[in-house]
Design a protein around this motif. Structure first.
Motif, mmCIF file in Angstrom:
data_model
loop_
_atom_site.group_PDB
_atom_site.id
_atom_site.type_symbol
_atom_site.label_atom_id
_atom_site.label_comp_id
_atom_site.label_asym_id
_atom_site.label_seq_id
_atom_site.Cartn_x
_atom_site.Cartn_y
_atom_site.Cartn_z
ATOM 1 N N GLN A 101 6.434 -2.886 -2.024
ATOM 2 C CA GLN A 101 6.142 -2.553 -3.418
ATOM 3 C C GLN A 101 5.325 -1.261 -3.481
ATOM 4 O OE1 GLN A 101 7.454 -4.250 -5.927
ATOM 5 N NE2 GLN A 101 8.380 -5.712 -4.519
ATOM 6 N N GLU A 102 5.168 -0.727 -4.662
ATOM 7 C CA GLU A 102 4.411 0.507 -4.855
ATOM 8 C C GLU A 102 2.979 0.378 -4.330
ATOM 9 O OE1 GLU A 102 3.790 4.348 -5.723
ATOM 10 O OE2 GLU A 102 5.708 3.372 -6.143
ATOM 11 N N TYR A 103 2.402 -0.802 -4.422
ATOM 12 C CA TYR A 103 1.017 -1.026 -4.032
ATOM 13 C C TYR A 103 0.884 -1.571 -2.608
ATOM 14 C CZ TYR A 103 2.476 -5.671 -5.492
ATOM 15 O OH TYR A 103 3.166 -6.841 -5.648
ATOM 16 N N GLN A 104 1.971 -1.581 -1.834
ATOM 17 C CA GLN A 104 1.940 -2.098 -0.469
ATOM 18 C C GLN A 104 2.329 -1.024 0.536
ATOM 19 O OE1 GLN A 104 4.859 -5.225 -0.900
ATOM 20 N NE2 GLN A 104 3.258 -6.798 -0.973
ATOM 21 N N ARG A 105 1.787 -1.171 1.740
ATOM 22 C CA ARG A 105 2.218 -0.352 2.865
ATOM 23 C C ARG A 105 2.486 -1.299 4.026
ATOM 24 N NH1 ARG A 105 2.293 2.112 -0.983
ATOM 25 N NH2 ARG A 105 1.470 4.174 -1.446
ATOM 26 N N GLY A 157 6.668 2.722 3.407
ATOM 27 C CA GLY A 157 6.576 2.226 2.046
ATOM 28 C C GLY A 157 5.928 3.256 1.164
ATOM 29 N N PRO A 158 6.054 3.120 -0.119
ATOM 30 C CA PRO A 158 6.752 2.073 -0.859
ATOM 31 C C PRO A 158 8.262 2.306 -0.852
ATOM 32 C CG PRO A 158 5.819 3.649 -2.382
ATOM 33 C CD PRO A 158 5.390 4.074 -1.001
ATOM 34 N N VAL A 188 -0.022 -4.424 4.006
ATOM 35 C CA VAL A 188 -1.378 -4.234 3.500
ATOM 36 C C VAL A 188 -1.300 -3.868 2.024
ATOM 37 C CG1 VAL A 188 -3.498 -2.878 3.705
ATOM 38 C CG2 VAL A 188 -2.192 -3.458 5.752
ATOM 39 N N ASP A 189 -2.065 -4.558 1.215
ATOM 40 C CA ASP A 189 -2.171 -4.273 -0.213
ATOM 41 C C ASP A 189 -3.216 -3.177 -0.384
ATOM 42 O OD1 ASP A 189 -2.628 -4.308 -2.990
ATOM 43 O OD2 ASP A 189 -2.206 -6.454 -3.093
ATOM 44 N N ILE A 190 -2.846 -2.053 -1.026
ATOM 45 C CA ILE A 190 -3.775 -0.931 -1.157
ATOM 46 C C ILE A 190 -4.424 -0.856 -2.533
ATOM 47 C CG2 ILE A 190 -2.650 0.427 0.636
ATOM 48 C CD1 ILE A 190 -1.343 2.067 -1.631
ATOM 49 N N ARG A 191 -4.236 -1.900 -3.351
ATOM 50 C CA ARG A 191 -4.896 -1.931 -4.658
ATOM 51 C C ARG A 191 -6.388 -2.209 -4.491
ATOM 52 N NH1 ARG A 191 -1.039 -6.228 -7.587
ATOM 53 N NH2 ARG A 191 -1.305 -7.157 -5.549
ATOM 54 N N THR A 192 -7.151 -1.888 -5.507
ATOM 55 C CA THR A 192 -8.580 -2.163 -5.490
ATOM 56 C C THR A 192 -8.818 -3.668 -5.593
ATOM 57 O OG1 THR A 192 -9.092 -0.041 -6.494
ATOM 58 C CG2 THR A 192 -10.766 -1.758 -6.686
ATOM 59 N N ILE A 193 -9.686 -4.165 -4.742
ATOM 60 C CA ILE A 193 -10.030 -5.580 -4.703
ATOM 61 C C ILE A 193 -11.432 -5.742 -5.281
ATOM 62 C CG2 ILE A 193 -10.495 -7.553 -3.185
ATOM 63 C CD1 ILE A 193 -8.478 -6.205 -1.222
#
Length: 190
Positions: A23-27, A41-42, A57-62
């Protein structure tokens, strides 16, 4: 013709198994025979079956709430404090390779950093200048987690609980200061 059809079917199945999507937010961090080969990715990418393995790996802010920590300020007052932390994986490859459970490691580093920062601050400073305490804590955290490929975006102290007798002492001090000001104003008026 039967053998050729079987081989073609196996090739088609392997090709279908090798197509992956992030997805756009994953690598997807790729390992080929156990060695790091980068990230993808994405979008669509190919993964060689049986030879390559991926870790997503999810690269969004946690956003994570830190557990309440009880510690002593530098002037010896027991305080209970908790905070909120915002962070993200800035370098997915380093995040996967450098630390086993990166989210838990960031949380542990943040809780330790919070205790250290509170321990170096006086109670008055904690109560009056929370922004500078947050800035010091942010600097400590950034230094601790940058080697893991993690970027700490912000950290803020949420609640600061002090013992009830200390609250009464602070209230008495504030009342004494107000009374002093009132006496000075009254004296100047006379």
């Amino acid at each position: 013709m039967g053998e050729l059809g079987t081989i073609a079917a196996i090739v088609i199945v392997l090709l279908l198994l090798s197509v992956r999507m992030a997805q756009e937010y994953q690598r997807a961090v790729i390992f080929r025979l156990g060695r790091l080969k980068g990230h993808r990715g994405p979008g669509l990418y190919l993964l060689m079956p049986l030879v390559e393995r991926q870790v997503t790996v999810d690269i969004r802010t946690i956003t994570q709430q830190l557990d309440t920590q009880e510690t002593l300020s530098s002037d010896g007052v027991a305080v209970k404090v908790n905070a909120v932390l915002w962070y993200r994986a800035a370098d997915p490859e380093r995040t996967v390779v450098a630390v086993e459970n990166w989210k838990n490691a960031v949380k542990q580093a943040a809780e330790t950093g919070m205790r250290d920062t509170i321990g170096q601050s006086e109670l008055d400073g904690l109560l009056r200048d929370r922004l500078s305490v947050n800035a010091r804590l942010l600097e400590v955290l950034r230094n601790a987690v940058q080697r893991w490929g993690v970027e700490v975006e912000a950290v803020e102290l949420k609640d600061l609980d002090i013992p009830e007798q200390m609250q009464r002492a602070i209230a008495r001090e504030a009342e004494a200061i107000r009374e002093k000001r009132a006496r000075i104003i009254k004296a100047e008026g006379e």
